[in-house]
Write a protein that holds these residues in place. Structure first.
Motif, PDB file in Angstrom:
ATOM      1  N   PHE A 239       0.835  -1.210   0.000  1.00  0.00           N
ATOM      2  CA  PHE A 239       0.000   0.000   0.000  1.00  0.00           C
ATOM      3  C   PHE A 239       0.866   1.254   0.000  1.00  0.00           C
ATOM      4  O   PHE A 239       0.566   2.234  -0.688  1.00  0.00           O
ATOM      5  CB  PHE A 239      -0.915   0.004   1.223  1.00  0.00           C
ATOM      6  CG  PHE A 239      -1.763   1.237   1.340  1.00  0.00           C
ATOM      7  CD1 PHE A 239      -2.894   1.400   0.554  1.00  0.00           C
ATOM      8  CD2 PHE A 239      -1.411   2.248   2.220  1.00  0.00           C
ATOM      9  CE1 PHE A 239      -3.671   2.542   0.649  1.00  0.00           C
ATOM     10  CE2 PHE A 239      -2.181   3.399   2.315  1.00  0.00           C
ATOM     11  CZ  PHE A 239      -3.314   3.544   1.533  1.00  0.00           C
ATOM     12  N   GLY A 240       1.960   1.196   0.789  1.00  0.00           N
ATOM     13  CA  GLY A 240       2.864   2.344   0.848  1.00  0.00           C
ATOM     14  C   GLY A 240       3.506   2.618  -0.491  1.00  0.00           C
ATOM     15  O   GLY A 240       3.595   3.769  -0.936  1.00  0.00           O
ATOM     16  N   ILE A 241       3.954   1.564  -1.165  1.00  0.00           N
ATOM     17  CA  ILE A 241       4.577   1.719  -2.484  1.00  0.00           C
ATOM     18  C   ILE A 241       3.569   2.281  -3.479  1.00  0.00           C
ATOM     19  O   ILE A 241       3.873   3.191  -4.266  1.00  0.00           O
ATOM     20  CB  ILE A 241       5.135   0.371  -2.978  1.00  0.00           C
ATOM     21  CG1 ILE A 241       6.309  -0.077  -2.082  1.00  0.00           C
ATOM     22  CG2 ILE A 241       5.579   0.469  -4.432  1.00  0.00           C
ATOM     23  CD1 ILE A 241       6.802  -1.471  -2.385  1.00  0.00           C
ATOM     24  N   MET A 242       2.350   1.739  -3.449  1.00  0.00           N
ATOM     25  CA  MET A 242       1.311   2.224  -4.351  1.00  0.00           C
ATOM     26  C   MET A 242       0.976   3.674  -4.063  1.00  0.00           C
ATOM     27  O   MET A 242       0.749   4.473  -4.980  1.00  0.00           O
ATOM     28  CB  MET A 242       0.059   1.353  -4.222  1.00  0.00           C
ATOM     29  CG  MET A 242       0.231  -0.073  -4.748  1.00  0.00           C
ATOM     30  SD  MET A 242      -1.241  -1.090  -4.477  1.00  0.00           S
ATOM     31  CE  MET A 242      -2.451  -0.197  -5.453  1.00  0.00           C
TER      32      MET A 242
ATOM     33  N   GLN B 245       1.487   6.688  -6.602  1.00  0.00           N
ATOM     34  CA  GLN B 245       0.330   7.506  -6.964  1.00  0.00           C
ATOM     35  C   GLN B 245       0.602   8.981  -6.726  1.00  0.00           C
ATOM     36  O   GLN B 245       0.238   9.838  -7.548  1.00  0.00           O
ATOM     37  CB  GLN B 245      -0.896   7.065  -6.154  1.00  0.00           C
ATOM     38  CG  GLN B 245      -2.179   7.796  -6.501  1.00  0.00           C
ATOM     39  CD  GLN B 245      -2.713   7.396  -7.875  1.00  0.00           C
ATOM     40  OE1 GLN B 245      -2.207   6.470  -8.493  1.00  0.00           O
ATOM     41  NE2 GLN B 245      -3.732   8.088  -8.348  1.00  0.00           N
ATOM     42  N   GLN B 246       1.272   9.287  -5.595  1.00  0.00           N
ATOM     43  CA  GLN B 246       1.588  10.675  -5.283  1.00  0.00           C
ATOM     44  C   GLN B 246       2.548  11.262  -6.317  1.00  0.00           C
ATOM     45  O   GLN B 246       2.390  12.406  -6.760  1.00  0.00           O
ATOM     46  CB  GLN B 246       2.199  10.776  -3.889  1.00  0.00           C
ATOM     47  CG  GLN B 246       1.196  10.568  -2.767  1.00  0.00           C
ATOM     48  CD  GLN B 246       1.836  10.664  -1.397  1.00  0.00           C
ATOM     49  OE1 GLN B 246       3.046  10.828  -1.277  1.00  0.00           O
ATOM     50  NE2 GLN B 246       1.031  10.548  -0.358  1.00  0.00           N
TER      51      GLN B 246
ATOM     52  N   LEU C 234       0.569  11.873  -9.503  1.00  0.00           N
ATOM     53  CA  LEU C 234      -0.283  13.052  -9.397  1.00  0.00           C
ATOM     54  C   LEU C 234       0.545  14.332  -9.424  1.00  0.00           C
ATOM     55  O   LEU C 234       0.141  15.334 -10.023  1.00  0.00           O
ATOM     56  CB  LEU C 234      -1.102  12.981  -8.099  1.00  0.00           C
ATOM     57  CG  LEU C 234      -2.180  11.887  -8.047  1.00  0.00           C
ATOM     58  CD1 LEU C 234      -2.828  11.855  -6.666  1.00  0.00           C
ATOM     59  CD2 LEU C 234      -3.241  12.126  -9.119  1.00  0.00           C
ATOM     60  N   LEU C 235       1.721  14.305  -8.767  1.00  0.00           N
ATOM     61  CA  LEU C 235       2.595  15.481  -8.768  1.00  0.00           C
ATOM     62  C   LEU C 235       3.103  15.776 -10.176  1.00  0.00           C
ATOM     63  O   LEU C 235       3.132  16.941 -10.606  1.00  0.00           O
ATOM     64  CB  LEU C 235       3.785  15.245  -7.829  1.00  0.00           C
ATOM     65  CG  LEU C 235       4.779  16.403  -7.687  1.00  0.00           C
ATOM     66  CD1 LEU C 235       4.072  17.640  -7.142  1.00  0.00           C
ATOM     67  CD2 LEU C 235       5.932  16.018  -6.762  1.00  0.00           C
ATOM     68  N   ALA C 236       3.481  14.715 -10.901  1.00  0.00           N
ATOM     69  CA  ALA C 236       3.953  14.889 -12.280  1.00  0.00           C
ATOM     70  C   ALA C 236       2.835  15.447 -13.166  1.00  0.00           C
ATOM     71  O   ALA C 236       3.073  16.321 -14.004  1.00  0.00           O
ATOM     72  CB  ALA C 236       4.464  13.566 -12.837  1.00  0.00           C
ATOM     73  N   GLU C 237       1.618  14.932 -12.969  1.00  0.00           N
ATOM     74  CA  GLU C 237       0.471  15.424 -13.737  1.00  0.00           C
ATOM     75  C   GLU C 237       0.189  16.894 -13.423  1.00  0.00           C
ATOM     76  O   GLU C 237      -0.099  17.692 -14.326  1.00  0.00           O
ATOM     77  CB  GLU C 237      -0.773  14.585 -13.417  1.00  0.00           C
ATOM     78  CG  GLU C 237      -0.795  13.222 -14.091  1.00  0.00           C
ATOM     79  CD  GLU C 237      -0.965  13.346 -15.596  1.00  0.00           C
ATOM     80  OE1 GLU C 237      -1.955  13.944 -16.038  1.00  0.00           O
ATOM     81  OE2 GLU C 237      -0.063  12.886 -16.319  1.00  0.00           O
ATOM     82  N   LYS C 238       0.308  17.244 -12.140  1.00  0.00           N
ATOM     83  CA  LYS C 238       0.067  18.631 -11.725  1.00  0.00           C
ATOM     84  C   LYS C 238       1.097  19.559 -12.358  1.00  0.00           C
ATOM     85  O   LYS C 238       0.755  20.635 -12.860  1.00  0.00           O
ATOM     86  CB  LYS C 238       0.130  18.738 -10.206  1.00  0.00           C
ATOM     87  CG  LYS C 238      -0.117  20.143  -9.680  1.00  0.00           C
ATOM     88  CD  LYS C 238      -0.041  20.179  -8.167  1.00  0.00           C
ATOM     89  CE  LYS C 238      -0.247  21.602  -7.645  1.00  0.00           C
ATOM     90  NZ  LYS C 238      -0.154  21.658  -6.165  1.00  0.00           N
ATOM     91  N   GLU C 239       2.372  19.140 -12.337  1.00  0.00           N
ATOM     92  CA  GLU C 239       3.431  19.959 -12.920  1.00  0.00           C
ATOM     93  C   GLU C 239       3.247  20.098 -14.428  1.00  0.00           C
ATOM     94  O   GLU C 239       3.475  21.171 -14.996  1.00  0.00           O
ATOM     95  CB  GLU C 239       4.800  19.345 -12.604  1.00  0.00           C
ATOM     96  CG  GLU C 239       5.177  19.431 -11.129  1.00  0.00           C
ATOM     97  CD  GLU C 239       6.506  18.763 -10.835  1.00  0.00           C
ATOM     98  OE1 GLU C 239       7.027  18.070 -11.738  1.00  0.00           O
ATOM     99  OE2 GLU C 239       7.018  18.939  -9.723  1.00  0.00           O
ATOM    100  N   SER C 240       2.826  18.999 -15.071  1.00  0.00           N
ATOM    101  CA  SER C 240       2.604  19.026 -16.515  1.00  0.00           C
ATOM    102  C   SER C 240       1.473  19.981 -16.873  1.00  0.00           C
ATOM    103  O   SER C 240       1.583  20.776 -17.817  1.00  0.00           O
ATOM    104  CB  SER C 240       2.284  17.612 -17.028  1.00  0.00           C
ATOM    105  OG  SER C 240       2.007  17.623 -18.408  1.00  0.00           O
TER     106      SER C 240
END
Length: 229
Positions: A50-53, A57-58, A61-67
């Motif tokens: 769960f931690g790895i997932m 995921q974070q 989401l961060l990469a998507e936000k920056e893009s």
């Protein structure tokens, strides 16, 4: 029981050992401990997964936000610059818009802010003047920039282009070489003509001791998206 010879045969059946209450309790705890151990290991593996997932995921989401942020900023830059350009074409005058990240009297183009100054200076004096403005002499490294600058000034103005002597290559202030396949120096470039200026869309060589107006350039910040609305 008596056999034919008169002997008695004892028929003794083996008895199974009886577990004491302490042995039973010990076995029960071993089973429970094993179950708990397996359960704990499963829980640890589950939490790790769960931690790895979650981290993955974070990061996604961060990469998507920056893009998305980069895309929005690029669109805002193009829209802001086009708005300024069209307004200037209509009014035939310099126009400043609140969306521009450049300071007052500085023009917004590409990723830079351009300042046009009427100080009559030598090339080195012009270089120092721009440095005081937290800028450099203009780098007109492509034809698009040359055309933009030529459309906004009719005066002779220094560029951030020079060479050490006639045997050395022409270089911009940042150390990059002049791309000869993009821009050709016009006129006589021999002798002590080791600094360059822009005039009527052409780059010319001149003595660095000559005096001309200048243009300064500094990197623009982010377009003010909220001022576009």
């Amino acid at each position: 029981m008596q056999d034919e010879d008169g002997y008695i045969t004892l028929n003794i059946k083996p008895r199974k050992p009886t577990l004491s209450s302490d042995d039973s309790a010990s076995s029960w705890w071993r089973v429970m401990a094993l179950i708990l151990l397996i359960s704990s290991m499963g829980l640890v593996v589950g939490l790790a997964t769960f931690g790895i997932m979650s981290v993955t995921q974070q990061k996604y989401l961060l990469a998507e936000k920056e893009s998305l942020s980069t895309t929005l900023q690029q669109l805002a830059k193009k829209f802001c610059q086009e708005l300024i350009k069209q307004t200037e074409l209509k009014t035939k005058a310099t126009f400043e818009h609140k969306c521009s990240p450049c300071a007052s009297q500085w023009r917004y183009h590409g990723d830079s802010c351009y300042g046009f100054f009427r100080q009559n200076l030598t090339w080195e004096e012009g270089q120092e003047y721009c440095a005081d403005q937290n800028a450099t002499l203009v780098k007109a490294a492509n034809q698009r920039t040359v055309e933009y600058l030529a459309a906004r000034t009719t005066s002779i103005r220094w560029l951030g282009l020079s060479r050490q002597n006639s045997n050395k290559d022409w270089k911009w202030e940042d150390g990059s070489a002049l791309r000869k396949n993009v821009i050709d120096l016009s006129g006589n470039t021999r002798g002590n003509m080791n600094c360059a200026y822009l005039s009527k869309g052409q780059i010319h060589a001149a003595s660095c001791k000559d005096r001309h107006y200048l243009m300064c350039e500094r990197r623009a910040g982010l377009t003010r998206v909220d001022q576009l609305l």
